[in-house]
Every structure is written in structure tokens, then in C-alpha cells.
Write an enzyme that holds these catalytic residues in place. Structure first.
Site, short mmCIF file in Angstrom:
data_model
loop_
_atom_site.label_atom_id
_atom_site.label_comp_id
_atom_site.label_asym_id
_atom_site.label_seq_id
_atom_site.Cartn_x
_atom_site.Cartn_y
_atom_site.Cartn_z
N SER A 11 40.97 41.21 75.91
CA SER A 11 40.45 41.28 74.16
C SER A 11 40.61 43.22 73.84
O SER A 11 40.74 43.40 73.01
CB SER A 11 39.57 41.73 73.83
OG SER A 11 38.37 40.20 74.21
N SER A 39 40.38 47.89 71.08
CA SER A 39 40.40 46.91 71.63
C SER A 39 40.99 46.00 70.23
O SER A 39 41.00 46.37 69.36
CB SER A 39 39.07 46.33 71.90
OG SER A 39 38.24 46.21 70.97
N TYR A 40 41.09 44.27 70.43
CA TYR A 40 41.98 43.25 69.79
C TYR A 40 40.95 43.50 67.95
O TYR A 40 39.68 43.53 68.52
CB TYR A 40 41.56 42.12 70.22
CG TYR A 40 42.49 41.30 69.72
CD1 TYR A 40 43.86 41.43 69.34
CD2 TYR A 40 41.88 39.82 69.00
CE1 TYR A 40 44.74 40.85 68.54
CE2 TYR A 40 43.26 39.20 68.13
CZ TYR A 40 43.83 39.45 67.93
OH TYR A 40 45.11 38.60 67.48
N PRO A 41 41.63 44.09 67.61
CA PRO A 41 41.30 44.46 65.84
C PRO A 41 41.01 43.14 64.76
O PRO A 41 40.13 43.36 64.24
CB PRO A 41 42.54 45.92 65.29
CG PRO A 41 43.21 44.79 65.95
CD PRO A 41 43.21 44.55 67.35
#
Length: 862
Positions: free
Chosen positions: A153, A335-337
Site C-alpha cells: 500500500s 500511501s496508495y491514493p
């Protein structure tokens, strides 16, 4: 030693992951497609020594499209696109030759580890990569496992190493749900779009839209905007009255009270209340209550909330905000948006993320206080089972990120710190007054503990006038009582933030696709973005939505798309059959399409009111070859020529200017030629409106101008004006622009290469003779005596622009937008086209001398 191929979604991501896993001890090289690098290192893989090759794709490897003839709008009935038209997977970007690149790198590999983004689209790309590389990889022994999926992530050492140590498998069901969505959107969108675009552009000239598109998600998105517009238009303001009272607790202070009835809509009744209260001389305190209240800290940040805030507070469009967030993610800052989750898992290292921010001057004090006193566990939000909430993963400065990147990062960081801060606490005091029989109230708030509002000051409790100390039964003199007349006001146009909320509530699109749908309705001239990022529908957007409502409301209401999204989610969970969902949904929309076609007159009636027919639009420009009357040039996109007498419409090249070309006519059909130009620094070429739409020769395609026409004797054709093979692209021919003097130029008829030559020449003509060295057509140049650059005061010279030493310094490549990786200056033989004596259609252009101007320029632009 095993060879392990690892594939990420973007080149920057591949480099970051490889750097972490190899601890920086890696070698890098460019891949054959020039866009992706390959990072190599040795290490351990599942207990064995291994040679790793880390590379990437650039998003989707493949895209879905119809085969062959079904891509032609003219040859295929749109109704056939629902079932009869076969589809195929094509390379998403053929220029990248991604499949070949993956196969070259995958050849001889034993295992593959997929580091694609961890969402449904990422799963889909996993299988696109596997389809490309599995056939060339080494065959596994019996049940030996070769395919691995990394789940992560964020781009941090901990997360990447943890993903490498806990490899799983790609999810086929999630990939199938994306395949289903792609096919549904392709078939439904293309069928409706083709039909309504051809129908309405064939009738109206000022639609100002090159594509009248329909999308299963795009259209309900537009529907929300038009629904708000309709409420504004139908709104009728009403007058109401408010009783306003002020009391004077002390001589020099006053307190404004709110009327408990709020407002009345009858003037006489309002006047009666005023008369009653005016009889009282003092306001009596009926009650005083104090209550401690809490303003909760925000839930952890997900994609939709981030996009809402970016639009409402930061002034960024959703698509722009998403692009910035993706860049921050690939650089390792957040982190992963793309996540729907607002709940942190129990094992999430909140303190570790917080420590990263301890030295930033903007919030260092707040962070250090939290680490010292102990953080608060974030509120329990929604766990969608995808990714953790959007979180800052490493410290950054404004100088590092700059502009919008820093503004979005700052918000994400402040939001994160707020989620682990205390709630805001305040004391609310409510004093109730009576003035005669009427009740009034005033409320005051005093902050007792600011909590998270220190880091998010825009959420702080507003400072209000302090309330006097009083008790029940106290009397205050009345300063003023008056009746205030007001009017109800209409709602405002939807903001992007409000639209995002509606789309999420009704299940239109996903966290990843919501920005795309909003961007589409803006780009296609259905809405305009006004101040405050409010979305105001255009005439075209309004008429389309009203037309859909008139024919079939379900085409624009969110209900049917929401139901489809639920079915797609069931495919992803393995609870629904891919083929059944596809077949059932397409059958529904096929029926709706046929009904829409049969009922199009209903929408057409609305169009007639807002738009002008073709015959009444545009200005006379060139003569029709059939009736010899003037055709009208319609500038509104898509620009075209219309003959109202013959009722024929001829499309033209877009994104340029069109003017009459010397009143010259095409020898084939007698249509007057027009000249298309992209500007004084760009290309221009003549074209016949009829030939442009109806190619006269087998080797010509629709949309070709005179610079590609193979007519053997026409003075405007490629045969008469073609000089030689383009120095940049494979198939282009450099064609003399006979209108460009005195700043003469030739331009490639395929790519954007433009060659300027013989400035201030009086005449430039293409000779029937050809060059003995390169087979290019010779040119005859006449210069003015006063400005001739030729030696010995000569004014005329014939020669090859590529080989003639006299012409060498008079030729300059001014613009080359297209580059080909196979070109290496003058090395090798190039295919050229020309005309005249001894000229072969497939003749060669091979500048042999190193000093040749064109060869040197070609080498420079590689």
C-alpha cells in the site's frame, strides 16, 4: 540460479521497489521500447539464490476495441455493437511495443512477481502481463509455482519487504470484473454515441461539440448537474419576515437574539408579533443551560474525501488532484491514493508515521506533544477490505514538492495528524429569553480543549460574542425590536465536491473513475467550471439530459448504473458469472437503444429550440461540384462544409483554419479546393472536400488531402509536389507547400516534420527530373537578384535538396515532433516516393555524404 522477472505499473515505481529490495546494489539499463528501464540484481527468492529483473509497464498493456470494419462509423449500424460486433484486445499504446518488450525480458525467466497497483485495475493488468510473458518463460516442473502477486500500500522499506515476504496470487475474479466493465462501457457507449452524434451533427450546425457522447456513468453524472440547474430555473422566491431583537446587558454592549419561530411567511401575522413584543419594555431570562460538547476528529482519509477537499478547499479539479496524489505515491510520500477505507487496521504503525513528521516546522510542536502525551486511536470507520486510508509515509518540504504537490501533501498530513489527535471540546451556553409572549434564544461557545482543530484550524469553533453572566429571572432592557423582510434564495449550482458526494452515494463510478467522469463532462462541453468550482450545464448538456428524461429516464437516472456496479462487484467477489452479467446487461441496454432510436424525435424537438439547422449556419466559402452553388463553412466543432441545395455535409480536418484555395477546382469532381492550415509556423495543404470524404483511388483513405493524393497529373497532388522520403517517419513524403512563399517550406504528409528552405526565393518548383544519388525529385529555384544567396550572382539553380552542395546551407529542419528509434542519421536505405522521369513509387532516398544537411538533422533528432 533462478531468474525472476518482476513487473510494476510505472517506471518510477519499478525503480523505487528495486532500490529497496536490492538495497541500492543494482544495475540499470533501458529496455528496447525506450520508455521502461530494467533494474537487475542478485538475491534470495524463496530460499534459493536468484537473479532478479525488475521492470514495469506504463498502465494498461492492452485495451479493448472492436475488430476491423466495426470501427467504421459509416459502414456499421450502431445496433450491431451490442452483440454481433466481435471485440479484441489491442495494445494500448502500439508505439511502446510493450508486449514485445515484456516477451524479450521474460524469455528464459523461471518465475514472475507482479507488483501492479493493488486494486481491480491492477489485477486486470496482472493478467495482461501474464498473457504476454507466460508463453516465453521457462516451463515449470510439474506442480512448481511460478506466478506470484505482491500486495502493498506504500513505497516504504517496511511495506515493500513485507510484501516480498508474503507473496500471494493474482485475483482472476477482480480482473474479470474490469473486463466486464470495459466491454459494457465500450459497447453501450459506442452505440449510443455513434447514433446520436451522426443524427444531430447531420441536422444542426452550432452544437459546438465534436462528439455527442453517451456513457453509462458519464450521463448520470451530467444528470446530477442538470437536475440542480432545473431546480434553480424553477425556483420561485418567497418573501418572509423575521423578528429581530437586541437587548442591552450593559450600557455599551448589545446582544442579538434569535427568534424561536425563525420566520413567518404572512406579513400581517409578522406585524402582529412585532406589535405584541413592542409592548414589553424588558426581556426576561427564562433559562440558562450550559453543556459540554464535542466536535469529533475526522475519520481517516479515503479517496472520495480527498477529492472533495481538493476541489472545495484547494481549488483543484478531481482529475488534477488524482494525478498529483499518484505522483506523491510513486515518489513514496503517501500511501496508495485509491482506497474506499476509512479505518486503520489494528497493526498499522501510526506512531511510526507520526514520527516522520516530528521535524516539520509547520506541525512539529503538535506532533511532539502527541508522541509525548500519547496518541488517540483513530475513530472506527468503514473497512472496505482494499487499502489502508491515505497516509503520509515520509517527511517532505515545500521546496521538495512545490505548488499543488505540497498543498495536497500538506492537507493529507494535517488530516492524518488530526485523526490521532483529541476531539475538540467546548462549552455551549444557551440563554432563553421571553419578550412578552414570544421566545428568543442566544447561544455562545467557549473552547475548553482545541484538540484536532490546532492542526486543522479551519475546523475550529468560531469566536462568538461573549454572553453575559445571568440567571433565571434576570431582566435586560430591550435595545431594539424590528421586523426584517427577506426572501428565500435558490440553491447554487453543484460544486465538484457536492457532485462527488452524490456519485458516491448513488454508486456511480469508483474511487478511481469518479474524476474521469467529471473531467469528461467538462471536456465535452456539457458543463463549464465556474468560480468556486461550480458546474454549470451548457445548452447542449441540458438538452441531452432533458431528451433522455423524455425518452427513457433510466438512461440518465443513477439507478440502473448503480445496479450494474453491484453486479460487477459480485463478479469480483466470485459470486456472479462474468458471461451472464455481461449478456443480461447488454440485453437490457440493447432494448433501450432500439427504443431510443425509435423515439429520437422527442429529443430532436428539444434540439430544434436550442440549435440552428445546418442550412442556417455558417458562412459561404467554396462551391459545390454538383450544383455549383456556394457551400457554407461551419466553424463550430466539428468544422465542416454543408451544401443546403444538395443537403450534403463534408467533414474537414480539425484544429486549424480553412480558407478558399485560389478558387481552383479538383479535376476529378469540380469541387473548389480549400486550404487547411495549422498556423504560420505549422503545416498547410489544399484538399478537395469531396475527395477528402470519398477517396478517389484505392491507395487513398478517407481524410487525405491533396498532399497524399496519387492523381498522376493534378498540379496539387503528391505526384506533382512530392520531393522525397521524410527524414523522421517511415512512410511519410516531404511535399512542397506551394502557398508558403516567400518563406518556402516542405512538410511531411504523415508526421509533423517541417523543412524550411530557400527563404526569399521568387519561385520554387518541383522538377520532373530526379537525383542520381538518392532518387529524390530535383527542385528549380528562382531568387530575386537583390536577395540571391547563390554564388556568382546567379538567380536560378536546379538541384537536390538532400545532395546538392549549393543548397546545403539553405535547408533547415524547423520542427520534428515525431521521432523513430530506428533512424540513425543517413545510415541504411529509406523508402521514398516521388514523380517524374525515371521516378519509381517505391524509390530510395539514401543521402550518402556525412555533410548532407538532412542526414545530419535526422541524426540529431533521433
Amino acid at each position: 540460479m533462478k531468474t525472476v522477472l518482476m513487473v510494476a505499473e510505472k517506471p518510477s515505481l519499478a525503480q523505487s521497489i528495486a532500490k529497496i529490495l536490492s538495497r541500492g546494489n543494482m544495475s540499470s539499463r533501458k529496455g528496447l521500447n525506450g520508455a521502461c528501464s530494467v533494474h537487475e540484481y542478485t538475491g534470495s527468492f524463496i530460499g534459493q539464490s536468484a537473479h532478479f529483473k525488475m521492470t514495469s509497464v506504463c498502465g494498461h498493456v492492452m485495451t479493448l476495441d472492436f475488430i476491423g470494419k466495426y470501427n467504421s462509423w459509416d459502414k456499421v449500424d450502431p445496433a450491431e455493437l451490442f452483440s454481433k460486433a466481435p471485440t479484441e484486445k489491442k495494445e494500448a499504446n502500439p508505439k511502446l511495443t510493450m508486449v514485445k518488450f515484456l516477451q524479450v525480458e521474460g524469455r528464459g525467466c523461471d518465475c514472475i512477481v507482479l507488483w501492479l497497483d493493488c486494486d481491480k485495475e491492477g489485477e486486470n493488468i496482472c493478467f495482461e502481463v501474464l498473457d504476454a510473458v507466460l508463453p516465453v518463460m521457462n516451463k515449470p516442473r510439474s506442480t512448481e509455482r511460478t506466478i506470484y502477486r505482491a500486495k502493498f500500500s506504500s513505497i516504504t522499506d517496511t511495506d515493500i519487504c513485507n510484501a516480498m515476504n508474503h507473496l500471494g496470487e493474482p485475483n482472476r475474479n477482480e480482473a474479470l470484473s474490469v473486463d466486464a466493465r470495459q466491454e459494457l462501457d465500450l459497447r453501450i457507449g459506442c452505440a449510443f454515441t455513434r447514433f446520436q452524434t451522426k443524427y444531430f451533427q447531420g441536422k444542426y450546425g452550432n452544437l459546438d461539440s465534436s462528439l455527442i457522447s453517451f456513457g453509462p456513468c458519464q450521463t448520470p453524472t451530467l444528470g446530477f448537474c442538470v437536475e440542480r440547474h432545473d431546480k434553480i430555473q424553477s425556483f420561485k422566491p418567497e418573501t418572509y419576515w423575521v423578528l429581530q431583537a437586541k437587548v442591552n446587558p450593559e450600557k455599551e454592549s448589545s446582544l442579538t437574539l434569535d427568534w424561536d419561530r425563525v420566520r413567518v411567511f404572512d406579513r400581517e401575522i409578522a406585524q402582529m408579533f412585532l406589535n405584541i413584543t413592542k409592548m414589553a419594555k424588558e426581556a426576561k431570562v427564562e433559562s440558562v443551560s450550559k453543556k459540554e460538547k464535542v466536535k469529533q476528529r475526522p475519520l481517516a482519509l479515503n479517496t472520495v474525501e480527498m477529492l472533495r477537499v481538493a476541489s472545495a478547499a484547494l481549488g483543484m479539479g478531481p482529475q488534477h488532484a488524482m494525478q498529483i496524489a499518484e505522483r506523491l505515491y510513486t515518489q513514496g510520500y503517501i500511501s496508495y491514493p485509491r482506497t474506499e477505507t476509512t479505518h486503520y487496521p489494528e497493526n498499522f504503525d501510526l506512531k511510526g508515521c507520526l514520527r516522520q513528521q516530528a521535524n516539520n516546522p509547520y506541525w512539529a510542536e503538535t506532533v511532539k506533544a502527541l508522541l509525548s502525551d500519547g496518541i488517540n486511536r483513530p475513530r472506527k470507520g468503514h473497512d472496505a477490505g482494499d487499502h489502508p486510508p491515505i497516509t503520509p509515509m515520509r517527511a517532505a518540504t515545500e521546496a521538495e514538492l512545490g505548488g499543488d504537490g505540497w498543498r495536497l501533501y500538506e492537507y493529507i498530513t494535517r488530516h492524518f495528524i488530526a485523526t490521532v489527535s483529541a476531539d475538540c471540546k467546548y462549552l455551549q451556553t444557551t440563554i432563553s429569553f421571553s419578550i412578552g409572549p414570544e421566545r428568543f434564544t442566544c447561544i455562545g461557545k467557549v473552547v475548553t480543549s482545541p484538540g484536532f482543530t490546532e492542526i486543522m484550524p479551519w475546523h475550529s469553533i468560531p469566536l462568538e460574542e461573549s454572553l453575559p453572566h445571568c440567571e433565571k429571572g434576570d431582566l435586560f432592557p430591550i435595545g431594539e425590536i424590528k421586523l426584517v423582510e427577506k426572501q428565500t434564495s435558490p440553491p447554487d449550482y453543484l460544486t465538484e465536491a457536492e457532485l462527488i458526494t452524490l456519485m458516491e452515494k448513488h454508486g456511480i463510478g469508483t474511487d478511481a473513475s469518479i474524476p474521469v467522469h467529471i473531467n469528461n463532462i467538462c471536456q465535452r462541453n456539457y458543463v463549464t467550471v465556474e468560480s468556486g468550482r461550480r458546474l454549470k450545464p451548457t445548452n447542449l448538456g441540458i438538452v441531452l439530459v432533458h431528451g433522455y428524461y423524455k425518452i427513457d429516464a433510466e438512461l440518465v437516472l443513477p439507478t440502473i448504473r448503480s445496479a450494474v456496479e453491484k453486479q460487477l462487484n459480485l463478479i469480483a467477489l466470485g459470486k456472479a458469472n462474468y458471461h451472464q452479467v455481461l449478456e443480461h446487461t447488454l440485453d437490457i441496454f440493447k432494448r433501450k437503444f432500439h427504443y431510443f432510436v425509435d423515439s429520437i424525435a422527442g429529443m430532436d424537438e428539444l434540439m430544434e429550440v436550442s440549435f440552428s439547422p445546418l442550412a442556417a449556419t455558417g458562412k459561404p466559402l467554396s462551391r459545390c461540384g454538383k450544383c455549383h452553388r456556394f457551400m457554407k463553412y461551419i466553424q463550430a466543432k466539428p468544422s465542416r462544409l454543408h451544401c443546403s441545395h444538395c443537403d450534403d455535409t463534408y467533414s474537414l480536418p480539425q484544429n486549424g483554419t480553412i480558407k478558399l484555395y485560389k478558387e481552383l477546382r479538383c479535376p476529378l469532381d469540380d469541387f473548389e479546393l480549400v486550404l487547411w492550415s495549422s498556423g504560420s509556423r505549422g503545416k498547410s495543404y489544399p484538399l478537395c472536400p469531396y475527395c477528402y470524404n470519398h477517396p478517389p483511388f484505392r491507395d487513398m483513405k478517407k481524410g487525405m488531402g491533396c498532399n497524399e493524393c496519387t492523381h498522376p497529373t493534378c498540379q496539387h497532388s503528391l505526384s506533382m509536389l512530392g520531393i522525397g522520403q521524410c527524414v523522421e517517419c517511415e512512410n511519410g513524403v516531404l511535399v512542397l507547400d506551394s502557398t508558403s512563399g516567400p518563406k518556402w517550406k516542405m512538410a511531411c504528409n504523415k508526421c509533423n516534420v517541417i523543412v524550411h528552405f530557400f527563404e526569399n526565393a521568387h519561385k520554387v518548383r518541383v522538377s520532373p527530373e530526379t537525383c542520381d544519388l538518392c532518387d529524390a525529385a530535383l527542385v528549380d529555384v528562382d531568387f530575386n537578384k537583390a536577395k540571391s544567396p547563390l554564388p556568382g550572382d546567379e538567380t536560378q539553380h536546379s538541384g537536390c535538396v538532400f545532395c546538392d552542395p549549393v543548397f546545403q546551407d539553405l535547408v533547415e529542419l524547423k520542427h520534428a515532433a515525431m521521432r523513430h528509434p530506428m533512424h540513425r542519421g543517413g545510415q541504411g536505405k529509406r523508402q521514398g516516393r516521388g514523380r517524374g522521369k525515371g521516378r519509381r513509387p517505391g524509390g530510395r532516398l539514401n543521402p550518402k555524404k556525412p555533410k548532407d544537411k538532412m542526414a545530419a538533422l535526422a541524426a540529431y533528432f533521433v
